[in-house]
Structures are given as C-alpha cells and as structure tokens.
Design a protein around this motif. Structure first.
Motif, mmCIF file in Angstrom:
data_model
loop_
_atom_site.group_PDB
_atom_site.id
_atom_site.type_symbol
_atom_site.label_atom_id
_atom_site.label_comp_id
_atom_site.label_asym_id
_atom_site.label_seq_id
_atom_site.Cartn_x
_atom_site.Cartn_y
_atom_site.Cartn_z
ATOM 1 N N GLN A 172 -7.526 -8.623 0.806
ATOM 2 C CA GLN A 172 -6.318 -8.129 0.766
ATOM 3 C C GLN A 172 -5.418 -8.003 1.792
ATOM 4 O O GLN A 172 -5.910 -7.707 2.902
ATOM 5 C CB GLN A 172 -6.433 -6.745 0.275
ATOM 6 C CG GLN A 172 -6.979 -6.458 -1.384
ATOM 7 C CD GLN A 172 -7.009 -5.087 -1.761
ATOM 8 O OE1 GLN A 172 -7.092 -4.203 -0.953
ATOM 9 N NE2 GLN A 172 -6.950 -4.858 -3.200
ATOM 10 N N THR B 128 -0.654 -6.556 -0.304
ATOM 11 C CA THR B 128 -1.574 -6.292 -1.419
ATOM 12 C C THR B 128 -2.453 -5.227 -1.272
ATOM 13 O O THR B 128 -3.426 -5.033 -2.230
ATOM 14 C CB THR B 128 -2.157 -7.644 -1.836
ATOM 15 O OG1 THR B 128 -2.864 -8.094 -1.112
ATOM 16 C CG2 THR B 128 -1.057 -8.756 -2.293
ATOM 17 N N HIS C 173 1.092 0.316 -7.613
ATOM 18 C CA HIS C 173 0.980 -0.449 -6.692
ATOM 19 C C HIS C 173 0.476 -0.047 -5.303
ATOM 20 O O HIS C 173 1.342 -0.463 -4.352
ATOM 21 C CB HIS C 173 1.944 -1.518 -6.485
ATOM 22 C CG HIS C 173 2.088 -2.465 -7.879
ATOM 23 N ND1 HIS C 173 0.991 -2.936 -8.543
ATOM 24 C CD2 HIS C 173 3.290 -2.507 -8.549
ATOM 25 C CE1 HIS C 173 1.729 -3.323 -9.763
ATOM 26 N NE2 HIS C 173 2.895 -3.021 -9.674
#
Lengths: 804, 218, 349
Positions: free
Chosen positions: B15, B19, B214
């Motif tokens: 990641q 992200t 997120h």
C-alpha cells in the motif's frame, strides 16, 4: 472440462508444497522400508534355493529311519510298489588320517545325477565309470584337493556346487568304502509320483516321512528370521501410512471449498472423485518409485548384516550382492498404491458424501473425540483378548507372531483413551491458568495427532521389546561363553596324525589336554553331533547345565548316560531320565541338558572312551588346553614353533570370546538398524502431524495470544505440549515393550531357535529411549514453534477477522 | 485518558501513503466512556481496533494506553499490557473449546494475575452464566457463548475493553440484551469501551461515534 | 548328456557307431563279453532268462489292439539289460543296468515312460521259474516257466495298462537256430520271438479306461556286438497279415549299402529265414517328428512270397523321447497283403 478441473485440483499443491513433500516423503518412507525388507528377504531366499539346488537335495522330501538304517531290501520293495525314490547312504571315511563325510547315491536315480555326469565328462571321464571300480568321487574343489592329497585309489572330480567336506560317490563305491552293502541312511522322495500308490505309512510304517520344506533345517530356522523382518517391514509400512492418512485427509479437507465450487460450476462429483483418485495414484506412483530406490539402497546397506546374521546364526550362505527383481518392483508399487488407497479411502469417501450446499460442520468435536476414543479402546481390548486366546490355544511361531500383532494393534487402539486419561490426570496437577490451558489444549489436540502417537508408541515398544530381547540374549550369551569356554587355549590340527603328535607332545610338556572329538549322525531325520569328552573336573565345575540328574557327570563319565543340548531336548520333548536312541542297538539315558546358544542343530555329549568303542574312527583334531593365564602366550608360541599349525588354528580363550561376541553383535546389527529407522519414521509422523495441525491450531492460539501470552511463550508451549504427548506415549509404550520382549524371549525364540532365554530388565535403556522419544518430540515441535515465534501478528489477527 | 490515538498511519505491504489502511487517525477515550467505530467494510475499523489493543504495529503516530506509548514497547511488554489492561470481545467469541466455561471466564484474568473470585461470581450471576460453569464452550447457544466471552473480558477489570462486532453473530433481540448488559457492566467498572460495529442501532447506544471512510475519520 | 543317456547310447543300442567298442570285430571277445556263436543251440526255459555275460539283451513286446470304442491302439513294453562289465555281482557292485520303456499309442496320442534300475538287489531283473521280468512296478510275468500265458503291466503318471497274453503258436527262432546275422561282415545276435499272442486287458488313459483286445509279438534278443562301424541305424518291421502269415524284416542302413534280412513265418508258425537282400523296404513319405525327418509311410516287398505292401503308421508322432530316443509305433498294412504290425526306426538323430 476434465483437464480444467484436474488443473484446478492440482493447483492446491502449488500453494502447499510442504504438504506435498510430506505426502511423498511419508509414502516413500513406507514403501522404502517395506521394500528394503522385501528385497533382503527375496535375496536371502534366492540364495537359499540356489544353495539348495547346488547341494541338490537339501530341501527334498525324504523317508528316514526312526533309528539306525534302512535295509536295501526295503528300498527295493518300495520301488516295486511304484514309489519313485532315490537312496542315500551317509558315513565317514578316513584316508591317511583325514576324515571325510561320504554321501553315497545311486547315480541312476539321484536328482543331481546330471550335474555329476557333466562334471565327470568335463574331467574327460565317461560318466558311467563312476559305477564301476575304482569308482569316482565328486567333491567341492577344496575338499577335492584334500582327497587327492590323501588317496589315489579313486579319481576325484571337483564340483563347486557340493558342500565342503563331503565326498559324493555312487553307492557302489560308497557302500564298499563304508562296508555297508545292505543298508541305506535315507530315501529321497522324487517329485513326480504316479496316482494310485499305496500310502508310505502303510507300506513302511517304521520309516518317518519328512516333508520337503521341513527337511531343510536352514529353511525352518531362517523362516523365523524372515518373518521377523517382514513384521518389522509391515510395522514401518503401517507407521508410514499413519503419516499419509493425515496428510491426505487434510489436503482433501482444504479442497472442500474448491470441490463445492467446481460442483457448482457443473463438474459431476463422479468425475471429481475420479480426479482425486487419479491424483493420489500419481502421487503414490512417484512416491513408490522414490521409495523403491531408497529401499534398494537401504537393503544394499543392510545386506552384509543379514549375511552375517544368517551365516553366523544359522550357517546358511547368502550371496552378498543384491539383484533387481521385477516381482519386487511390482509388489513394491502395488503395496504403495494399495496403502495409499487405504490411507486416502476414508477421506475420499467423506468428500464424496459431502452435500453440495452445507455449511462447514462446527459441531461438538470434543464429544465426537471422546466417543471415538471409547470405541477404539473397546476394539483394542477385544483384539488383545483374541490375541491372548490365540496364544493360549495354539503353539508355534505363527501363533506367537499373531499374538504380537494383535497386542501391538490393540495397544495402538487403546492409546488415545489412555493418553487422554493421563492428560486429564496431569491437568489436575497444573498450577496457573497457562499450564491449565496447555494440558487442556494437549488433550484437545489428541484426535489430530493420535495416529502419529500410535506410530510413536509402536516404534518405542518395538525398540524396548527387541532391545530387551537382544540385551537379555547378550547377557546370557556372555555368561554362557564364560562357562563353556573354560580351556585357556584351543588348537585345531590339520589332520589326525598331527593331532596325535600334538597330544603326545603336550603330555610330555605336562600340559593338561582336553580332546574335543565328535561323531555326526542323525536323530529323527535331523543332524545330531555327538561329542566325546574326557572326564575332567573342569566340566563338572563349568558346564552350563539347565537340568540334570544328581549324579550326571558320574553317569556320563562311566559311559552310561549322555548330556544333550537344549535345542534337542525342546524339539523332541526330552527330559533327564529319558532315553536317547541313536540306533536300534545304541540306547543312552539322558542325564542332563545344557544350554548351547548359536547352534541350530541338536547336540549330545558322552564319555569319549564310550564313543570311541562305537565310532573308533572319529577325527581327533580339536584340543582344549588348560594352562595358567600367564603361560598362555608361551604355550601358543611353543606349539607354533614345534608344529606346522597356522595361527588361525591356535586361539586363546579371550580371542574366541571376542570373536563370538563380535559375531553375536553383527548378528543383531540389522535389527538395531531397522529399529532406529522405525523410530525415525515415527518421529517424522509426529512432525507431519504437528505441521498438519498447524492451520487448525491458530484459532486456538490467537485468543490466548490476544489475552497477553507472548509468541515466545506460546512457542515454548507448543514444544512442551509435544513433549507431554510424547512422554505420555513413551510411558505407555514401556509395558507394551516389556510384554513384547517376554513374547520374543519365551515364545518366539523357543519356536525359532529352540532355546529360552531369561529376561533381564535394562532401565537405563528405557531412560535413553524415553529421552530419545522426547528428542523426537522436540524436533517435531521445533518447526511449528519457530513459525509461531516469527509469525506476523496480522496472521494471528486473521483469526479474529469477521469476514472469514 | 485511557486510550489516546495521535495521527496514526498503518500501511499493509503493497500500500502507498495514499491507499494506506489508516491515514492520520486521532481520538481520545476516557475511563467509563464509550465510543462506537463505524464504517464500510475495508474502511480500517478492525485494524484501528487491533492497534488500540496492542495487537498490531503501526507505521507512524502514537497510541497510548493509560499513558504508556505503544511504539516504544517490546513484544513481551505489549503482551504484559494485554494481560492486565486490555480485554477483547470478538464476533466469533473465540472461546477455548478445551476449557470449561468457568475456566474460560477466569483465563484472561488469571493470566494477568487479576482474578478475583467475588467479582467473577458477580459477573457470572449478572450475565446469567452461573448454571453453565462446568459446561464446555461448544455446548451453550451463541448468545450464551458471547456472554461467556464478555465475562472473560470483564473479569480482568480492564482499563480498556475492545469489542469487534460483539453481537454480529446474534439475532436482534439477543443482540440488544447483550449490549445492554455489556454497557451496564462497563459503566459499573469504569472501563473505557471501544466498539466496532456496522449497526447504527448499536452505535446509538454508545456515548460517542466515529465514522471511518477509506482510512480517515469522516 | 545325462548319466542315463550316456548309459544307453554306450550300451543299449547297437547304433552307437562312433563308440570305440564298435571296432570289436567278429569272433573277438569284446572286453571280456561273450560273443554270439553260430554253434549255440537255444535252451528253454533257461534262455528266457538273462545272459549277463553278453553286453546287451532285451525282452521286447509290442501289440496291436482294438478298443471297445472301436479305435486302434498300440502298446509297447520293453526291458533292456545292459552290462557295464560281464557277469553278475551282488548288491550295489552289480554291473548290470536295467532300463524299461513303456508306451501307449492311439491315432492322435502317444504316451511313453522310462524306468532305470541297477541289478543286484531286486529293483529290477528277470527270473525263469516262473518267468518274471520287472523294473519297479512294471512287470511281465508268466504263470509257469514257458511264455505261453503272461500278464503285462506298466504304470506312469498319465497312463498305465494291465494286459493278459496267451500264445496260440510256437516260438520262432530267427536266422539259423536263432543265430541272426546283422551285417555283411558278420555281426550277429541270438534272436527268437513269440509272435502269436492273443491279447486282452485294459488301458488306463487320461480320458478314462479302455477295454482292449488284439495281437501281440514278443522279441528276445541278446548280443555283445554293436552294429558295424558304418551302420547308422535300422528300420525294423514286424507284420501280421490277415492270412495268418507273418513277416519280420529289418533294414540296417549304411553308407556303403543297406543290409536287409528277416524271417517269413507261415500261418502254422513255421519260420523261414530270408536271404540277405530278399526283403526290401523304401520310404514313401517322411513326417516332421520332433524336428527330425522320419519316414512314416513305407513300401515293403518280399517278391519270393508275392508280398508288395504299403505300410502306414497309425500315429506319425510315435516318438519315444526317452534317454535314448527312437521312433516306435503301430502300423497298418495294405496291398498284396493286408494286416497290422509294428515299426521301429533308430538312428534318425
């Protein structure tokens, strides 16, 4: 569709290479040990039959007289009744102070006549000359040389196939040399007999029928050895299958999801099952080939030991090289395929029965485990009881091994319940929550690991049993050697003339001599060696008697009685006070029985003067010398200077003892090696079980970790748990091993060798083995423990993930 | 503050910073108070919960439990912290099947050396588990199993109780009952409760709510 | 080569042309063995028994039989005596070796067996009072000292037979008073026959027992001399014509010219010895028997008796695969005369 489905199924192994390795290794180990044993057996058997062919008639069925000889007229009558028989006359002849065993045969009837004729023709002598004076003697090249050196009356043809020391001749010559024109020693029964013959027991009730196989003493004795090896091979194979069973079950369980998906995609279950079966078969084939290669190497490595055992213990020659037999390869592969089918069958069946749409079962495993423990234990108890009944009702080697087999199998089935019970007991002693969890968790792990524990227990018990047997035997043997070898120096002269000279010289030197002379005969069809001994206090003091009348030595010294060895006594049910009938006019009362380890044949001892009045011509070449220990080397040196006797023929007591023990130890090398290999396989079974359990273990471990147990602590717990299980198994293996040892010593040995050996206990060996088991457990647990120490927390956290 | 999270970032292998599963999260939770963490699947709720429980490592920022910063702790110090001060309740209950209900309840507290028989007895009585203590965890119903898990967590008298969808496997009625009971006990013992749920109804029962989207607080 | 076959090739058959003994000429005493003498007059019953001073001797019985099933059969029962040295000694020292062959032949089957024994202790032998010849449980036994009424048996794994034979004619002496010349250079044997047996009894075959009746022919012959050096084998015929007349004829094959001889036997049993060359036989067809080419159809003629016949074997595969192998089997006769008989052929190795 088939190819695609098969690839999907196979893809499992890319992700689980260790599992594949375990499966192949387990199968290869099982196949390897089994086929190694089979290769050894096949090689040894081939050697025997080759030897039997060479010796001609060692294994042929025969008619022997109860005592004495068979009149030639009786033989003619039996022939005229239609029975196809070949007569044999045996005896001892002397040429120039050298004695030879002579074997007289009718060259027109004897099964080996063709070989003799060929040999004679190779000597450019017409084959039929052997039937006319001066006749012809056939002998092993070494014996032929001796014959040529000691006589010139009869031409000698050498033939490698004949046993050393035997002079074979047509009956015309043999009966002349032995002065026995009207009697025969025994009659060989030729293979093809016409139908409608009157039975031999009607025609000749005074003769004893010895069936083909039993006639060969070597075959009877070595059978037990091979049965032993086969039992070990089967044990190893079973242990190997334990490994495989778990692995196959796991690989199928892990592919349940995949199976369900494939079925959902329209692949019929029938095809899937076939594909799984094909996959297993392919793996079994690869493993089988690997196992055969390994087995071949193991067999090649062990064969020298087997050779030593068979020649040392039974006097049977075995060719040292190993040949590759197609039957061996085929049976090895068949065994592997069959074993895999056995091991994978249940798992495959469960997969077959799995409904298309069902949630994975999470029902009460603990309950199920307890029930299956009880069922197994019940079955185990029944099997052990049946084994005991067999031992009680039947006798013989097969009954002994049946008892051993049922004992081992039954004990293995009892194991899970017993381990579970002992773990519950242990849990009560636990202090602290972590220890409590550890005990409880060990118990929870049992179903997955119990097969490996059974394997471990069987291997341990076999080790204890065989170890106790061998050590008891060795201890007894050492003590027996001390008793039996009481002369300080043993001398063998080249011939009787030299023997007489030596004897005279020794007397002149004032050295006390004990001559050791013997006469070979037969008792109830089996070879019997009768020793003549000179009455000497040393015998009375040292000879290892098992049972005897009070005045045994006096009676024997007066020539009124004999002593016989344990083998002869057991085989014929003789006890002191009975009579030994050597021939119709030669009866001797039995005054004592002595132990005689390492000798497959019957033996008797009687006063030498009495023996000489019956058999004046027996060889006089072996002497025992009594001397002070300090004098021994001087005496040996003097004899060597005075006589042409090779060093090999003059041995002091210590050397003989050392050699005897060396032979003994070499004899059991193969047993020890197989023992160790079996234990190794059991250790491997434990390792694979623990690895297999790995994925099932995480859900148990993760919560404890989350509650604050460190990974190091958990890893230590992992090792500790493995130790606990191994220790419980090892403790339970001890009594089983001791029963095994008892069976080997008191049942198997008596049947196989004809002697019983007292059982001694060797607690230090047990301790060593216990530690070895713990070591195996540690080694097996170290890999999972290492993984646990290094595991990423994320791996453990997956257990808690909600979307599982 | 029992739990103090400051600008914490957590990245799984592969990641990027953009992200990352958690990006600069901060929050405080005091003794006796409760916080519900909600969000979509994969929003990082469970990861944050695991960080708060000293179960996993983070890449930057700091998490403090009762004033102790986790980033400087060794593996065994973190284990010690979990034994004494943090308890967990999971959707899967994660009881130890080889131990009896009684032993399961006492396990964590005894590992942390904090077992008090009187408190344990009271908990069992309150959670209606008194008759079950000799049973094994696989025998009781799901609701009962979760109450055993709650008893196990609270027997420690933790400073911080972490719960991940504790009623996710229960039906609505049982779920509400268990929640009521848990909140009551948390308040009584002055424990801070940090709870992950996707149920708005349950979130409403707690003092505060934090929504993750997120990897960041919405 | 086994002891057995060595034995047989050396001693039993005269055909062993390559053996050193074959150089022994007429009148010489072959290694101490007795030699057939023209002056000898046969003396019965003593001459039914063995002559251990001669090297080789046989009791050779063949019979053409018809089964109750209508099928034709032939049987053979032969006892050979072969001396390794002249004379007899007791026990295992006996130099006398006995060999027996038995066979049963049908159109498509041929069974044979062999027994070996040494003399001296009773496993095999021949006695004269009453007449008894045996090896093991094979036996040819008379009720008295004559050969008028005998019983015959042989047993093996796959076959056996038990037959009774009754002679309805006198003994026939071949050659001159039983002195039969075997070559132009004078090798000879003592040779007589009983060709007049009526036979009945039972054959036991793998398919079951068969009751049989028919006619038998016994040959008795002894000598010490092998064939002449250049003789390679012989073809021997014993033919029984429906007229009651009988013909024994043999052909000794040689590179330098065949030697033939034989005996014509009238219906009354009177023997007329044939001049050498009077009897002629020639092969008409050969069969492949065990890889050998063996004539199994013959033309035979004896012009002075008006005989011109074709001889056909019942079973061309009548091979005696014994230690010493040869062809021996029943034949049928057609042409100027019709009848049955036996054919023996040696030296087709």
């Amino acid at each position: 569709m088939t190819a695609t489905a098969f690839l999907a199924i196979l893809s499992h192994w890319w992700r689980h290479p260790l599992q594949l390795a375990t499966l192949i290794t387990g199968l290869a180990l099982a196949a390897g040990l089994w086929s190694a044993v089979q290769a050894i057996n096949a090689e040894a058997r081939a050697s025997y039959s080759q030897a039997a062919e060479q010796l001609g008639t060692a294994g042929a069925a025969r008619l022997v007289p109860e005592t004495g000889a068979i009149p030639v007229a009786r033989y003619a009558e039996l022939r005229r009744s239609g029975w196809q028989l070949a007569p044999v006359l045996e005896g001892i002849i002397r040429f120039e102070g050298q004695s030879f065993d002579i074997m007289g045969v009718d060259l027109l009837q004897h099964p080996q006549a063709q070989g003799l004729a060929l040999a004679a023709e190779a000597d450019s002598a017409p084959a039929l000359d052997a039937l006319l004076p001066p006749g012809r003697i056939f002998a092993h090249p070494e014996t032929a040389a001796l014959l040529d050196a000691s006589q010139t009356d009869h031409p000698v043809t050498s033939m490698t196939g004949l046993p050393r020391g035997v002079a074979m001749a047509d009956l015309s010559l043999a009966s002349r040399l032995l002065g026995q024109s009207t009697s025969l020693s025994y009659l060989l029964i030729l293979p093809d007999q016409r139908p409608g013959l009157r039975p031999l027991e009607e025609l000749a009730p005074e003769l004893t029928f010895i069936p083909a196989r039993a006639a060969s003493d070597a075959a009877r004795l070595t059978d037990s050895f091979h049965l032993n090896l086969t039992a070990f091979g089967l044990l190893s194979f079973a242990v190997g299958l334990f490994i495989v069973q778990g692995t196959i079950a796991l690989s199928l369980e892990q592919r349940r999801g995949m199976t369900r998906t494939l079925r959902g995609l329209g692949v019929p279950m029938r095809l899937l099952a076939s594909l799984f079966a094909a996959e297993l078969a392919a793996i079994a084939l690869v493993s089988g080939i690997a196992g055969l290669a390994g087995g071949y190497l193991v067999a090649a490595a062990l064969l020298p030991g087997v050779k030593a055992t068979l020649s040392g213990l039974y006097g049977v020659p075995v060719d040292g090289s190993l040949s590759l037999r197609p039957s061996w390869i085929l049976s090895g592969l068949a065994m592997t395929l069959g074993g895999t089918a056995l091991a994978g069958g249940h798992a495959l069946f469960m997969l077959w029965r799995m409904p298309l749409l069902a949630a994975p079962a999470t029902h009460a495993r603990g309950q199920q485990a307890r029930r299956s423990h009880l069922t197994g234990a019940g079955l185990g108890a029944v099997i052990i009881i049946v084994g005991c009944i067999i031992l009680h009702l039947f006798h013989g080697l097969i009954a002994g091994f049946a008892f051993l087999g049922s004992l081992m199998l039954g004990a293995a089935l009892l194991l899970p319940l017993l381990v579970s019970a002992s773990l519950s007991l242990g849990a009560r002693t636990a202090k602290g929550p972590y220890a409590e969890w550890l005990w409880a968790d060990a118990r929870a792990q049992l179903p997955g690991i119990s097969l490996a524990l059974m394997a471990l227990m069987l291997a341990l018990a076999a080790n204890i049993g065989v170890g106790t047997m061998v050590s008891s035997f060795r201890l007894t043997f050492t003590g027996w050697l001390d008793q039996r070898l009481f002369a300080e120096v043993y001398v063998t002269t080249a011939n009787d003339v030299q023997g007489a000279e030596l004897s005279e010289w020794l007397h002149a030197q004032g050295i006390h001599v004990l001559p050791r002379r013997h006469h070979d005969t037969r008792y109830k069809g089996a070879p019997l060696r009768v020793y003549g001994f000179e009455d000497d206090p040393a015998y009375r003091k040292n000879w290892p008697l098992i049972a005897a009348l009070p005045d045994v030595w006096d009676q024997a010294a007066r020539g009124q009685a004999v002593l016989i060895n344990e083998q002869l006594a057991r085989r014929n049910g003789l006890v002191p006070g009975n009579t030994l009938e050597l021939s119709p006019d030669w009866h001797l009362s039995i005054a004592g029985i002595y132990s005689d380890y390492g000798n497959p044949n019957g033996q008797a001892m009687m006063s030498l003067p009495a023996l000489l009045t019956r058999e004046p011509n027996i060889p006089n070449r072996n002497f025992g010398l009594r001397a002070a220990q300090s004098e021994v080397h001087k005496i040996i040196k003097n004899i060597r200077e005075e006589f042409d006797i090779p060093p090999e023929s003059i041995l002091d007591q210590a050397t003989i003892k050392a050699r005897s023990l060396a032979v003994f130890d070499r004899t059991f090398v193969i047993t020890a090696t197989l023992n160790l290999l079996t234990l190794g396989v059991a250790g491997f079974a434990l390792l694979t079980s623990l690895l297999t359990l790995w994925n099932q273990r995480l859900p148990q471990i993760a919560p404890v970790w989350a509650m604050g147990a460190s990974r190091r602590q958990l890893a230590a717990g992992e090792v500790l748990r493995s130790l606990l299980l191994a220790a419980a198994t090892a403790i339970l293996a001890l009594p089983l091993g001791l029963v095994l040892a008892w069976t080997l010593l008191s049942v198997i040995n008596v049947e196989a060798f004809g002697w019983q050996i007292p059982m001694y206990l060797f607690p230090f060996d047990w301790l060593r083995l216990f530690l070895l088991a713990l070591l195996a457990a540690i080694i097996a647990a170290v890999l999972p423990a290492r993984r646990l120490i290094r595991i990423a927390p994320a791996e453990l956290l997956k257990v808690f993930a909600n979307e599982r | 503050m029992v739990l103090k999270i400051r600008d914490v970032t957590k990245r799984y292998p592969g990641q990027t910073a953009e992200t990352a599963v958690l990006r600069g999260i901060s929050l405080d939770l005091s003794a006796g108070s409760s916080l519900a963490l909600t969000g979509e699947s994969g929003s990082g709720k469970s990861t944050l919960l695991h960080l708060a429980g000293a179960l996993d490592h983070f890449d930057s920022g700091e998490v403090e439990i009762d004033g102790t910063g986790l980033s400087s702790l060794s593996d065994s110090q973190r284990a010690a912290l979990r034994r004494r001060d943090v308890s967990l309740v999971f959707q899967q209950f994660n009881l130890i099947p080889s131990l009896s209900v009684d032993k399961n309840i006492a396990l964590h507290a005894r590992l942390g050396g904090k077992w008090e028989t009187s408190w344990g007895t009271r908990l069992k009585a309150r959670l209606g588990l008194s008759d079950l203590q000799d049973h094994y965890p696989e025998q009781p119903s799901g609701g009962q199993q979760q109450r055993v898990a709650i008893a196990r967590a609270l027997a420690v008298r933790p400073k911080l109780l972490l719960a991940d969808e504790p009623t996710g496997n229960l039906d609505e009625t049982a779920s509400a009952a268990v929640m009521e009971l848990m909140l009551e006990l948390v308040r009584e013992s002055g424990t801070a409760l940090f709870l992950v749920t996707h149920s708005a109804a349950i979130a409403q029962m707690l003092d505060r709510r934090l929504h993750l989207r997120h990897g960041t607080a919405a | 080569m086994s002891v057995k076959s060595a034995l047989v090739t050396m001693a039993v058959f005269w055909a062993g042309a390559a053996l050193p003994q074959s150089y022994a000429g007429l009148g010489s005493s072959a290694e101490g063995f007795a030699i057939p003498q023209q002056s000898t007059r046969l003396n019965f019953p003593a001459d039914h028994g063995p002559h251990p001073d001669f090297r080789i001797e046989w009791w050779y019985l063949t019979a053409n039989l018809e089964g109750s099933d209508g099928a034709s059969y032939g049987i053979q029962w032969t006892l050979f005596r072969s001396a390794l040295a002249p004379g007899e000694a007791g026990g295992w020292q006996s130099p006398q070796v006995w060999m027996a062959h038995a066979a049963v032949t049908s159109q498509d089957q041929h069974f044979f067996a062999e027994r070996l024994a040494r003399g001296g202790f009773g496993q095999a032998g021949v006695e004269t009072a009453p007449f008894d010849a045996w090896v093991d449980d094979w036996q040819m036994r008379s009720v008295d000292e004559t050969l008028e009424q005998i019983s015959l048996s042989a047993n093996d794994l796959t076959f056996s037979y038990a037959l009774n034979l009754t002679a309805d004619g006198p003994l026939v002496l071949h050659g001159r008073h039983g002195y039969s010349v075997k070559s132009a250079s004078g090798q000879a044997s003592h040779y007589y026959s009983q060709p007049h047996y009526q036979v009945s009894g039972t054959l036991s075959l793998p398919d079951g027992p068969v009751e049989v009746t028919g006619h038998g022919w016994l040959d008795r012959e002894w000598s010490s001399q092998p064939l002449a050096e250049d003789q390679s084998g012989w073809d021997w015929f014993s033919l029984r014509f429906d007229s009651g007349e009988k013909l024994m004829g043999f052909l000794l094959r040689s590179k330098t010219g065949d030697f033939t001889s034989g005996t014509w036997i009238t219906a009354e049993g009177k023997a007329e010895p044939l001049r050498p060359g009077a009897f002629q036989a020639e092969a008409l067809a050969v069969s492949d028997v065990q890889g050998r080419n063996i004539p199994t159809r013959w033309h035979a003629s004896l012009p002075e008796k008006g005989v011109s016949v074709e001889i056909q074997s019942l079973n061309p595969q009548s091979w005696m695969g014994t230690s010493f192998s040869y062809w021996e089997g029943p034949v049928s006769v057609s042409g100027s005369h019709s009848g049955k008989g036996y054919l023996e052929m040696t030296g087709y190795e």
